[in-house]
Enzyme design. Structure first.
Site, short mmCIF file in Angstrom:
data_model
loop_
_atom_site.label_atom_id
_atom_site.label_comp_id
_atom_site.label_asym_id
_atom_site.label_seq_id
_atom_site.Cartn_x
_atom_site.Cartn_y
_atom_site.Cartn_z
N ASP A 31 -6.64 24.15 -22.19
CA ASP A 31 -5.67 23.27 -23.06
C ASP A 31 -6.54 22.29 -23.71
OD1 ASP A 31 -2.26 22.90 -22.94
OD2 ASP A 31 -3.42 21.30 -23.63
N ILE A 32 -6.24 21.94 -25.08
CA ILE A 32 -6.92 21.17 -25.60
C ILE A 32 -6.69 19.63 -25.27
CG2 ILE A 32 -5.37 20.72 -27.67
CD1 ILE A 32 -7.65 21.21 -29.48
N GLN A 93 8.64 22.86 -25.06
CA GLN A 93 7.82 23.80 -25.59
C GLN A 93 7.38 23.62 -27.21
OE1 GLN A 93 9.57 28.08 -26.08
NE2 GLN A 93 7.70 28.80 -26.73
N SER A 94 6.40 23.52 -27.47
CA SER A 94 5.74 23.06 -28.75
C SER A 94 4.94 24.37 -29.44
CB SER A 94 4.86 21.98 -28.61
OG SER A 94 3.61 22.29 -27.76
N HIS A 99 3.54 31.03 -23.38
CA HIS A 99 2.02 30.90 -22.84
C HIS A 99 2.56 30.39 -21.16
CE1 HIS A 99 3.30 27.65 -25.33
NE2 HIS A 99 3.02 26.69 -24.12
N HIS A 101 1.25 28.10 -18.49
CA HIS A 101 0.44 26.78 -17.96
C HIS A 101 -0.08 27.33 -16.73
CE1 HIS A 101 1.43 24.03 -21.41
NE2 HIS A 101 2.64 24.88 -21.52
#
Ligand code: AMP
Length: 113
Positions: A31-32, A93-94, A99, A101
């Site tokens: 994750d960024i 959720q963006s 996905h 996590h």
């Protein structure tokens, strides 16, 4: 592959990411904006926007997602970790490509915020 989908493009290698796992069906990357010392996102290569868009034919794909999470947790030397999947903006959720996590390396509270 869906047009203009960030995670489709990441899985296809069109947008850079830090790969953690890859096979024909799944792709996992860091994750960024990590929320824990280990924070990995695991995506099926198949575009499914929200978990509620999955159908019975996706059962094996979704079960496999969990098993890949186990594999990555072992790879990351995690025995305790959290798996989370947000559905819809009010749940956080963006990115609208499902996905999982995988987060670990710290203590977590419950319920999450
Ligand atoms: P969610 O809010 O459940 O949809 O999770 C989306 C996650 O994607 C967030 O934790 C973001 O930090 C992460 N994210 C967004 N863009 C990228 C990117 N380019 N590379 C890696 N992670 C990303």
């Amino acid at each position: 592959m869906a047009e203009n989908c960030l995670f489709c493009k990441i899985a296809a290698g069109e947008i850079p990411s830090t790969q953690v796992y890859s096979d024909d069906t799944y792709y996992a990357f860091r994750d960024i904006n990590p929320g824990a010392p280990t924070h990995v996102l695991i995506v099926p290569r198949k575009h499914i926007a929200r978990i509620t868009d999955a159908d019975p034919g996706d059962a094996e794909l979704l079960g496999g997602l969990m098993l890949i999470a186990n594999k990555i947790a072992a790879q990351e030397h995690l025995t305790d970790f959290r798996l989370a999947l947000n559905c819809g903006p009010h749940a956080g959720q963006s990115v609208f490509h499902i996905h999982l996590h995988l987060m670990g390396g710290r203590d977590f509270s419950w319920p999450p915020g």
